[in-house]
Design a protein around this motif. Structure first.
Motif, PDB file in Angstrom:
ATOM      1  N   GLU A   1       0.807  -1.219   0.000  1.00  0.00           N
ATOM      2  CA  GLU A   1       0.000   0.000   0.000  1.00  0.00           C
ATOM      3  C   GLU A   1       0.842   1.271   0.000  1.00  0.00           C
ATOM      4  O   GLU A   1       0.350   2.351  -0.353  1.00  0.00           O
TER       5      GLU A   1
ATOM      6  N   ARG B   1       7.310  -2.725  -2.361  1.00  0.00           N
ATOM      7  CA  ARG B   1       6.455  -3.666  -3.084  1.00  0.00           C
ATOM      8  C   ARG B   1       7.212  -4.928  -3.486  1.00  0.00           C
ATOM      9  O   ARG B   1       6.670  -6.033  -3.424  1.00  0.00           O
TER      10      ARG B   1
ATOM     11  N   SER C   1      -2.199  -2.165 -10.517  1.00  0.00           N
ATOM     12  CA  SER C   1      -1.680  -1.004  -9.790  1.00  0.00           C
ATOM     13  C   SER C   1      -0.184  -0.786  -9.928  1.00  0.00           C
ATOM     14  O   SER C   1       0.317   0.278  -9.567  1.00  0.00           O
ATOM     15  N   GLU C   2       0.556  -1.783 -10.433  1.00  0.00           N
ATOM     16  CA  GLU C   2       2.020  -1.649 -10.520  1.00  0.00           C
ATOM     17  C   GLU C   2       2.446  -1.400 -11.966  1.00  0.00           C
ATOM     18  O   GLU C   2       2.328  -2.274 -12.817  1.00  0.00           O
ATOM     19  N   GLN C   3       2.948  -0.190 -12.222  1.00  0.00           N
ATOM     20  CA  GLN C   3       3.302   0.225 -13.577  1.00  0.00           C
ATOM     21  C   GLN C   3       4.761  -0.058 -13.949  1.00  0.00           C
ATOM     22  O   GLN C   3       5.113  -0.031 -15.132  1.00  0.00           O
TER      23      GLN C   3
ATOM     24  N   GLU D   1       3.113   1.951  -2.048  1.00  0.00           N
ATOM     25  CA  GLU D   1       3.406   2.217  -3.467  1.00  0.00           C
ATOM     26  C   GLU D   1       4.898   2.464  -3.726  1.00  0.00           C
ATOM     27  O   GLU D   1       5.301   2.790  -4.839  1.00  0.00           O
TER      28      GLU D   1
ATOM     29  N   LYS E   1      -6.361  -6.420  -8.857  1.00  0.00           N
ATOM     30  CA  LYS E   1      -6.139  -5.038  -8.426  1.00  0.00           C
ATOM     31  C   LYS E   1      -4.646  -4.749  -8.287  1.00  0.00           C
ATOM     32  O   LYS E   1      -4.162  -3.684  -8.698  1.00  0.00           O
ATOM     33  N   MET E   2      -3.897  -5.696  -7.735  1.00  0.00           N
ATOM     34  CA  MET E   2      -2.464  -5.504  -7.535  1.00  0.00           C
ATOM     35  C   MET E   2      -1.720  -5.478  -8.867  1.00  0.00           C
ATOM     36  O   MET E   2      -0.813  -4.660  -9.061  1.00  0.00           O
TER      37      MET E   2
ATOM     38  N   ASP F   1      -6.325  -2.523 -20.071  1.00  0.00           N
ATOM     39  CA  ASP F   1      -5.337  -2.024 -19.110  1.00  0.00           C
ATOM     40  C   ASP F   1      -3.981  -2.624 -19.493  1.00  0.00           C
ATOM     41  O   ASP F   1      -3.846  -3.846 -19.587  1.00  0.00           O
TER      42      ASP F   1
END
Length: 221
Positions: free
Chosen positions: A58, A65, A88-90, A60, A84-85, A121
């Protein structure tokens, strides 16, 4: 150790060269730049701690991570949490760690494959194509390889770089593992030309699909 203590330890392990390299490779600036070996050593010291892993995620922070990936328990994650995880990680390096340690080992990972490939996505699509590449290489029964090649041929040039990388892997794995589709895979690679001029260190194989395919086939004897 609690969250605050671990973040402090990660910060103490910061390496400016690693930080600059990660940023050059597309990482956001919320990171310390900890060497992979140091992250692994810290993970061994902490051992599995799922609750702490979620707290680290969380933040980030990229180093947090990557540590979280090594200490979480994948079996405690729901399909919704995993999706979701992934989204969320680019940063591709951290995303691929999550894929290799969590997604690839998830018992019902097939539920994600086509859904993510068609999600729109880029990070979900990257992981979806990684799953497809794995099926092509290790469990091709039940998948339409000809249709996958058609999709690669028509879509890969217009995809985000993050997605192109794993689509290209699927293309190469097709040519390497399926002689019946090898000629077509080689032709698609030549036609698209993606990674044709990719810089490669001495002794490494180019990611350009025709070179990659031919080299791996040669090694197979």
């Amino acid at each position: 150790m609690n969250l605050k203590e671990i973040l402090k330890q990660l910060e103490s392990l910061a390496d400016e060269k690693v930080r600059k390299q990660h940023i050059k490779n597309g990482a956001r600036e919320n990171l310390y730049g900890v060497k992979m070996g140091d992250i692994r050593t810290l993970a061994k010291k902490i051992k599995t701690n799922h609750a702490l892993a979620l707290e680290l995620w969380e933040t980030e922070n990229i180093d947090a991570r990557m540590l979280a990936i090594l200490i979480l328990n994948p079996k405690e994650l729901s399909a919704v949490e995993i999706e979701k995880m992934v989204a969320s990680e680019q940063f591709a390096w951290a995303a691929d760690w999550f894929y290799n340690y969590v997604v690839k080992e998830y018992p019902d990972k097939e539920q994600f494959r086509q859904k993510w490939m068609n999600s729109g996505d880029k990070m979900l699509a990257r992981a979806g194509w990684s799953l497809t590449s794995g099926r092509i290489a290790r469990a091709p029964e039940g998948i339409d390889i000809a249709a996958i090649l058609t999709r690669i041929e028509s879509e890969m040039s217009n995809e985000a770089p993050e997605v192109q990388w794993t689509m290209n892997t699927a293309l190469a794995q097709t040519g390497i593992n399926h002689p019946a589709y090898r000629e077509r895979a080689l032709a698609i690679g030549e036609k698209l030309g993606i990674y044709r001029d990719y810089p490669v260190s001495k002794g490494c194989t180019s990611p350009f699909a025709p070179i990659w395919i031919n080299e791996m086939v040669r090694r197979q004897g």
